[in-house]
Design an enzyme around this catalytic site. Sequence first.
Site, PDB file in Angstrom:
ATOM      1  N   THR A 139     -15.011 -16.352 -16.361  1.00 29.50           N
ATOM      2  CA  THR A 139     -13.573 -16.101 -16.399  1.00 29.50           C
ATOM      3  C   THR A 139     -12.966 -16.526 -17.743  1.00 29.50           C
ATOM      4  O   THR A 139     -13.656 -17.006 -18.644  1.00 29.50           O
ATOM      5  CB  THR A 139     -12.863 -16.869 -15.281  1.00 29.50           C
ATOM      6  N   ARG A 140     -11.633 -16.385 -17.840  1.00 29.25           N
ATOM      7  CA  ARG A 140     -10.903 -16.751 -19.060  1.00 29.25           C
ATOM      8  C   ARG A 140     -10.491 -18.230 -19.052  1.00 29.25           C
ATOM      9  O   ARG A 140      -9.665 -18.658 -19.865  1.00 29.25           O
ATOM     10  CB  ARG A 140      -9.666 -15.843 -19.200  1.00 29.25           C
ATOM     11  N   LYS A 141     -11.102 -19.017 -18.173  1.00 27.57           N
ATOM     12  CA  LYS A 141     -10.851 -20.459 -18.167  1.00 27.57           C
ATOM     13  C   LYS A 141     -11.721 -21.102 -19.234  1.00 27.57           C
ATOM     14  O   LYS A 141     -12.727 -21.754 -18.958  1.00 27.57           O
ATOM     15  CB  LYS A 141     -11.125 -21.040 -16.780  1.00 27.57           C
ATOM     16  N   THR A 142     -11.305 -20.880 -20.479  1.00 22.10           N
ATOM     17  CA  THR A 142     -12.048 -21.358 -21.637  1.00 22.10           C
ATOM     18  C   THR A 142     -11.292 -22.499 -22.305  1.00 22.10           C
ATOM     19  O   THR A 142     -10.133 -22.764 -21.998  1.00 22.10           O
ATOM     20  CB  THR A 142     -12.248 -20.219 -22.651  1.00 22.10           C
ATOM     21  N   SER A 274     -15.841 -19.778 -13.104  1.00 23.44           N
ATOM     22  CA  SER A 274     -15.563 -20.530 -14.336  1.00 23.44           C
ATOM     23  C   SER A 274     -16.845 -21.193 -14.828  1.00 23.44           C
ATOM     24  O   SER A 274     -17.029 -22.409 -14.692  1.00 23.44           O
ATOM     25  CB  SER A 274     -14.466 -21.563 -14.079  1.00 23.44           C
TER      26      SER A 274
END
Length: 293
Positions: A139-142, A274
């Site tokens: 995901t874009r949970k960077t 994530s």
Amino acid sequence: MAELEGLLEPTALSELVRRWLKEDVPSFDFGGAVVGDGIETAVLYSKSKGILAGKPFFQAVFDELNCEVEWRTSASDGEALDGPFPIALADVKGPVRKILLGERLALNVLSRCSGIATRSSGLVNIAKQTGWKGIIAGTRKTTPGFRLVEKYGLLAGNADTHRMDLSSMVMLKDNHIASSGSIRKAVEKAKIVAGFSAKIEVECSSVEDAKEAVEAGADVVMLDNFKPKALQGAAQELRKWAGGHNFFIEASGGLSEASLADYCVSGVDILSLSIMQGAPVVDFSLKIPRKSA
């Protein structure tokens, strides 16, 4: 996976490294004054099992510092480091002050990127062992400022990057829908601004939401926080209902290494989680041979 190492745009990579160096050395390099500019050679060692990832970032750090990196091994990003340890991977030659200036930065990036690749590879393998044919995506949970490294690590571990950023794909989540008034309205507005070239994904909490999204023209419906049995039932219902509609089904929420196999059900195309958060690191070190007294 040698082709990955040519994926990164050189100018963007150089700019990223310069920001990292500025953060680490905002004014004086006190330790550098101790060692001076004599030419030394340091050896990069891998010290634990994992998937190698991040060679271009390691290289770029020392390129920026005018040091030479000579890789001792032909191992490419995406290949396994299995031992026996330590494994000598590369030599870094240059002014000792510059080597030590880049040491921790280069090792941090290599360790973190390899850890993400290792975790990605493990998740992909779990899915494969079930016989499921879909995609594992991160995901874009960077980490802000570190996304390029983390997304690269996903690719090195054979996972999918999902959307790279807000410009890559439209994802309409619960707050978008609440603010727009309905799924249909949100999708219609998204189509106007995104045009034909960007996919539209909608986060759905029920089969009815998913049907509304598909009828409005969504390319991907993401079934959020469904338990495995409910997910399988929802996917089967949507596939049976689909008619002429062509869309992907993604599942997200509640997935982990321990539960992933249960979510590898027929009808689901994508499982996203994530991957970057909580990923372990792979241990590397950079050593200058000690001079005899």
